[in-house]
Motif scaffolding. Sequence first.
Motif, PDB file in Angstrom:
ATOM      1  N   CYS A  66     -42.991   8.234 -66.167  1.00  0.00           N
ATOM      2  CA  CYS A  66     -43.378   9.654 -66.079  1.00  0.00           C
ATOM      3  C   CYS A  66     -44.835   9.774 -66.522  1.00  0.00           C
ATOM      4  O   CYS A  66     -45.250   9.168 -67.502  1.00  0.00           O
ATOM      5  CB  CYS A  66     -42.481  10.479 -66.992  1.00  0.00           C
ATOM      6  N   LYS A  87     -46.203  12.227 -67.795  1.00  0.00           N
ATOM      7  CA  LYS A  87     -46.402  13.105 -68.956  1.00  0.00           C
ATOM      8  C   LYS A  87     -45.911  12.491 -70.251  1.00  0.00           C
ATOM      9  O   LYS A  87     -46.414  12.831 -71.314  1.00  0.00           O
ATOM     10  CB  LYS A  87     -45.703  14.443 -68.732  1.00  0.00           C
ATOM     11  N   CYS A  88     -44.861  11.636 -70.153  1.00  0.00           N
ATOM     12  CA  CYS A  88     -44.283  11.163 -71.427  1.00  0.00           C
ATOM     13  C   CYS A  88     -43.967   9.673 -71.450  1.00  0.00           C
ATOM     14  O   CYS A  88     -43.433   9.183 -72.437  1.00  0.00           O
ATOM     15  CB  CYS A  88     -43.021  11.947 -71.734  1.00  0.00           C
ATOM     16  N   CYS A 109     -40.292  12.305 -65.214  1.00  0.00           N
ATOM     17  CA  CYS A 109     -38.930  12.087 -65.710  1.00  0.00           C
ATOM     18  C   CYS A 109     -38.122  13.359 -65.448  1.00  0.00           C
ATOM     19  O   CYS A 109     -38.691  14.381 -65.035  1.00  0.00           O
ATOM     20  CB  CYS A 109     -38.948  11.775 -67.206  1.00  0.00           C
ATOM     21  N   HIS A 157     -39.369  16.536 -67.442  1.00  0.00           N
ATOM     22  CA  HIS A 157     -40.656  17.068 -66.994  1.00  0.00           C
ATOM     23  C   HIS A 157     -40.607  17.542 -65.535  1.00  0.00           C
ATOM     24  O   HIS A 157     -41.352  18.433 -65.150  1.00  0.00           O
ATOM     25  CB  HIS A 157     -41.779  16.047 -67.221  1.00  0.00           C
TER      26      HIS A 157
HETATM   27 ZN    ZN Z   1     -41.613  12.949 -68.877  1.00  0.00          ZN
END
Ligand code: ZN
Length: 309
Positions: A6, A8-9, A25, A28
């Motif tokens: 992902c 973002k994370c 993910c 998100h």
């Molecule tokens: Zn994520």
Amino acid sequence: MSAMRCQKCEQQAAIHMRQHRLHLCKEHYLAWFVEQTERMIAKYNMFARQERILVAVSGGKDSLSLWDVLWRLGYTADGMYINLGITSEDDYSNASEEYARQFAEKRGLTLQVVNVAQNTGRTIPELARRTGWGKDRPCGVCGIVKRHVMNEAALQGGYQVLATAHNLDDEAAFLMQNTFQWNMDFLRRQAPVLEAGEGFARKVKPFCRFYERETAAYAILRDIPYIEEECPHSVGSKQLFYKEILNKLEVDHPGTKLQFYVGFLNARQGGLFTPAESGDEEGGRNLCPGCGQPTTSSGLCSYCKVTRE
Ligand code: ZN
Ligand code: Q46
Ligand code: ZN
């Protein structure tokens, strides 16, 4: 190759959207999808916080996802299911009604159900056979009836907005078909928002820029049970044919569908097509003497012709 992460994370990605160069993910993705919907509502000025929305739900992934997102965003959105009386091995209409009912019940939402056979004495396939319109495909009659019932429900219920869950694949296929045929009436009317007029509410399509696989991913990752079967009458339709062509283009050129549709909207905004005037969207500015809805005809509208003896 290591599993996609992902952006973002760093968790394992649940979806990769090549056209956006974005992988996310589950958590998100769900947040992204809701945010994007809100952005589109604002971008196209679809509706305001205090307006009452009626969502057309079919029991499928797109419409239940739309209702779910509007509910999460805190809008006042009721649902409307139209039982068309379409039977198949899986009892298509009754099965999809059940999905819509369960969805509403689980969230404490209001669902209105209209049963075409109870209202008119005939199911959609029976009405189509009786009129002989559209030969072996009842879709023409189906469209007339759905539009009428939705308009009526929105007006009688005092809703300012009618929301449908058309996605990018639907819009791009419709656009391609109408471009190949240079169907100017349809091209002029194809837009994320159609303003209200006498006898009908504003119509909006908050999902018009989501790929079908994005709405499907939302429904699946959000654990929304939905009817997977398509209406048996959609098999072999022109719309499916154009969807397949666009999917082939998309394989080699990710983003083609989006470019095609957004380019059209920009051209439209730039004045390439004369915008539809109020009333034109519903096919005319006369009012039907039978039901009071807009029509091009000087007599009864198509719905009244189809449903009356
Ligand atoms: Zn994520
Ligand atoms: S429901 Fe009605 Fe569709 Fe089925 S009969 Fe045709 S138009 S295919 S969206
Ligand atoms: Zn009428």
